[in-house]
Write a protein that holds these residues in place. Structure first.
Motif, PDB file in Angstrom:
ATOM      1  N   TYR A 220       0.858  -1.182   0.000  1.00 29.13           N
ATOM      2  CA  TYR A 220       0.000   0.000   0.000  1.00 29.13           C
ATOM      3  C   TYR A 220       0.896   1.234   0.000  1.00 29.13           C
ATOM      4  N   TYR A 221       0.873   1.974  -1.122  1.00 33.75           N
ATOM      5  CA  TYR A 221       1.726   3.153  -1.276  1.00 33.75           C
ATOM      6  C   TYR A 221       0.849   4.415  -1.235  1.00 33.75           C
ATOM      7  N   PRO A 222       0.836   5.139  -0.117  1.00 40.10           N
ATOM      8  CA  PRO A 222       0.040   6.378  -0.048  1.00 40.10           C
ATOM      9  C   PRO A 222       0.601   7.439  -0.998  1.00 40.10           C
ATOM     10  N   LYS A 223      -0.198   8.454  -1.254  1.00 36.26           N
ATOM     11  CA  LYS A 223       0.285   9.593  -2.027  1.00 36.26           C
ATOM     12  C   LYS A 223       1.471  10.221  -1.286  1.00 36.26           C
ATOM     13  N   CYS A 224       2.446  10.694  -2.063  1.00 38.18           N
ATOM     14  CA  CYS A 224       3.680  11.208  -1.475  1.00 38.18           C
ATOM     15  C   CYS A 224       3.950  12.620  -1.992  1.00 38.18           C
ATOM     16  N   PRO A 225       4.174  13.591  -1.111  1.00 37.91           N
ATOM     17  CA  PRO A 225       4.382  14.966  -1.571  1.00 37.91           C
ATOM     18  C   PRO A 225       5.720  15.191  -2.282  1.00 37.91           C
ATOM     19  N   GLN A 226       6.691  14.300  -2.081  1.00 41.73           N
ATOM     20  CA  GLN A 226       8.007  14.445  -2.716  1.00 41.73           C
ATOM     21  C   GLN A 226       8.457  13.122  -3.340  1.00 41.73           C
ATOM     22  N   PRO A 227       7.799  12.699  -4.405  1.00 41.25           N
ATOM     23  CA  PRO A 227       8.116  11.389  -4.996  1.00 41.25           C
ATOM     24  C   PRO A 227       9.510  11.293  -5.595  1.00 41.25           C
ATOM     25  N   SER A 228      10.160  12.419  -5.861  1.00 38.37           N
ATOM     26  CA  SER A 228      11.519  12.372  -6.401  1.00 38.37           C
ATOM     27  C   SER A 228      12.560  12.110  -5.320  1.00 38.37           C
ATOM     28  N   LEU A 229      12.112  12.037  -4.059  1.00 37.60           N
ATOM     29  CA  LEU A 229      13.033  11.782  -2.947  1.00 37.60           C
ATOM     30  C   LEU A 229      12.778  10.445  -2.250  1.00 37.60           C
ATOM     31  N   ALA A 230      11.657   9.809  -2.548  1.00 40.66           N
ATOM     32  CA  ALA A 230      11.251   8.604  -1.820  1.00 40.66           C
ATOM     33  C   ALA A 230      11.089   7.420  -2.764  1.00 40.66           C
ATOM     34  N   VAL A 231      11.106   6.227  -2.200  1.00 37.37           N
ATOM     35  CA  VAL A 231      10.735   5.024  -2.961  1.00 37.37           C
ATOM     36  C   VAL A 231       9.699   4.244  -2.161  1.00 37.37           C
ATOM     37  N   GLY A 232       8.806   3.583  -2.896  1.00 42.01           N
ATOM     38  CA  GLY A 232       7.864   2.686  -2.242  1.00 42.01           C
ATOM     39  C   GLY A 232       8.583   1.438  -1.762  1.00 42.01           C
ATOM     40  N   VAL A 233       9.399   0.857  -2.645  1.00 39.39           N
ATOM     41  CA  VAL A 233      10.256  -0.279  -2.312  1.00 39.39           C
ATOM     42  C   VAL A 233      11.614  -0.001  -2.923  1.00 39.39           C
ATOM     43  N   GLU A 234      12.670  -0.152  -2.142  1.00 39.04           N
ATOM     44  CA  GLU A 234      13.998   0.160  -2.640  1.00 39.04           C
ATOM     45  C   GLU A 234      14.476  -0.903  -3.640  1.00 39.04           C
ATOM     46  N   ALA A 235      15.494  -0.562  -4.407  1.00 38.98           N
ATOM     47  CA  ALA A 235      15.996  -1.451  -5.454  1.00 38.98           C
ATOM     48  C   ALA A 235      16.454  -2.789  -4.868  1.00 38.98           C
ATOM     49  N   HIS A 236      16.001  -3.875  -5.497  1.00 32.23           N
ATOM     50  CA  HIS A 236      16.331  -5.214  -5.010  1.00 32.23           C
ATOM     51  C   HIS A 236      16.035  -6.244  -6.094  1.00 32.23           C
ATOM     52  N   THR A 237      16.558  -7.436  -5.918  1.00 32.55           N
ATOM     53  CA  THR A 237      16.100  -8.589  -6.691  1.00 32.55           C
ATOM     54  C   THR A 237      15.342  -9.495  -5.724  1.00 32.55           C
TER      55      THR A 237
END
Length: 358
Positions: A220-237
């Motif tokens: 569940y990813y809420p709306k984010c006021p600064q999407p260029s600074l945050a990630v919903g899920v960080e880079a991974h395999t």
């Protein structure tokens, strides 16, 4: 179930109407390449390479040439991208819509109701409602809440953990799990044939019907006021053999391809299929476990359902198949159980994070 909350729920943060995100959610500068509002990044990706779309219906046709093309398309996507959209998968859209509605209804519940299902990661109880703990040296958090539980096989599920609201959650999720398990078998079949192996080879190697489990994480990813600074899920395999993703038609999936981040389009009636680490090991690297992450946006809540097909922790030995090892293609991976692979990966991640923080 435990109700102690170790990090604030992202939904609660977002609901305050904040203009900027707390510093613990601000990603490092090194992570911000092509990081931005998911809707804007989706538009930017339109002119570049696109994740392959594969129609599985043709494999069940009587046209042998079409069947071979389907096998080759799956092989090429798994080898080159490590990810693909599949359509014609056979899961009724009516069932998928009911699954989406059940997940949304749970997250629409008041916070105090959701907290009744809270997990307790510090004690190892990872199933249930949660938010990501900071498990890296930078201490950064992800802009998401989630619900996680084992969904198949039925005899291993703990229904006391599953949401009781909405009332059809258990019924719908069980039905979807059975349908998806069939799709997973079909994908393993296509991937086996793509390597010139018997069609049942890969599935058997990662546990077969008895020892391959399905774990589901509703993100569940809420709306984010600064999407260029945050990630919903960080880079991974993914550590899984295969992972399947469906979503509420809000973009956010981004995969790393040809040294660039490519934002996935929302393809109607499709599932996204990822190759995971376990399949990469068994295929001796012929199939690629794809690096990916989740973007957020300012306008809409995104919900995604990620289902991980995982081998048994101890029973299955992950190793390159002998048929795929030769003098020209030596073994790229040492044998390990799934549990050992997960531990090795956590250790390596901790070391990378520690070095990055120095």
């Amino acid at each position: 179930m435990a109700t102690n909350v170790l990090v604030p729920r992202v939904e609660s943060l977002a609901s305050t109407g904040l203009d900027s995100i707390p510093t613990e959610y601000v990603r490092l500068e090194s992570e911000r390449d092509h990081l931005g509002d998911a809707f804007e990044e989706e538009k930017k990706s339109e002119e570049g390479p696109q994740i392959p779309i594969i129609d599985l219906k043709v494999f069940d046709s009587g046209d042998e040439a079409a069947r071979k093309r389907c096998v080759e398309d799956v092989r090429a996507a798994a080898s080159d991208w490590g990810v693909m959209h599949i359509v014609g998968h056979g899961i009724p859209m009516e069932l998928i819509d009911r699954l989406r509605e059940a997940g949304k209804t749970f997250f629409d519940l008041p916070m105090e109701e959701k907290e009744k299902y809270a997990n307790d990661q510090s004690s190892g109880m990872i199933q249930g409602y949660g938010s990501k703990l900071a498990n890296n040296a930078s201490g950064k958090l992800e802009w998401e809440d989630y619900f996680f539980h084992l969904m198949f096989p039925e005899n291993l599920t703990d229904l006391s953990i599953w949401p009781k609201h909405p009332s059809n959650y258990v019924e719908v999720t069980k039905e979807f799990a059975k349908e998806l398990r069939g799709v997973a078998s079909n994908m393993f079949k296509l991937l086996s044939l793509g390597l010139g192996l018997p069609e049942d080879k890969l599935e058997a190697e990662v546990g077969g019907m008895e020892d391959l489990i399905l774990q589901m994480k509703i993100n569940y990813y809420p709306k984010c006021p600064q999407p260029s600074l945050a990630v919903g899920v960080e880079a991974h395999t993914d550590v899984s053999a295969l992972s399947f993703i469906l979503h509420n038609n809000v973009p956010g999936l981004q995969v790393h391809y040809a040294d660039k981040w490519v934002t996935a389009k929302c393809i109607p009636e499709s599932l996204v299929v990822h190759v995971g680490d376990s399949l990469e090991i068994v295929s001796n690297g012929k199939y690629k476990s794809v690096l990916h992450r989740g973007l957020v946006n300012k306008e809409k809540v995104r919900i995604s359902w990620a289902i991980f097909c995982e081998p048994h922790k101890e029973k299955v030995l992950l190793r390159p198949l002998p048929e795929l090892v030769s003098d020209e293609a030596p073994s790229k991976f040492a044998p390990r159980t799934f549990a050992q692979h997960v531990q090795q990966k956590i250790f390596k991640k901790a070391q990378v994070s520690l070095n990055a923080a120095k």
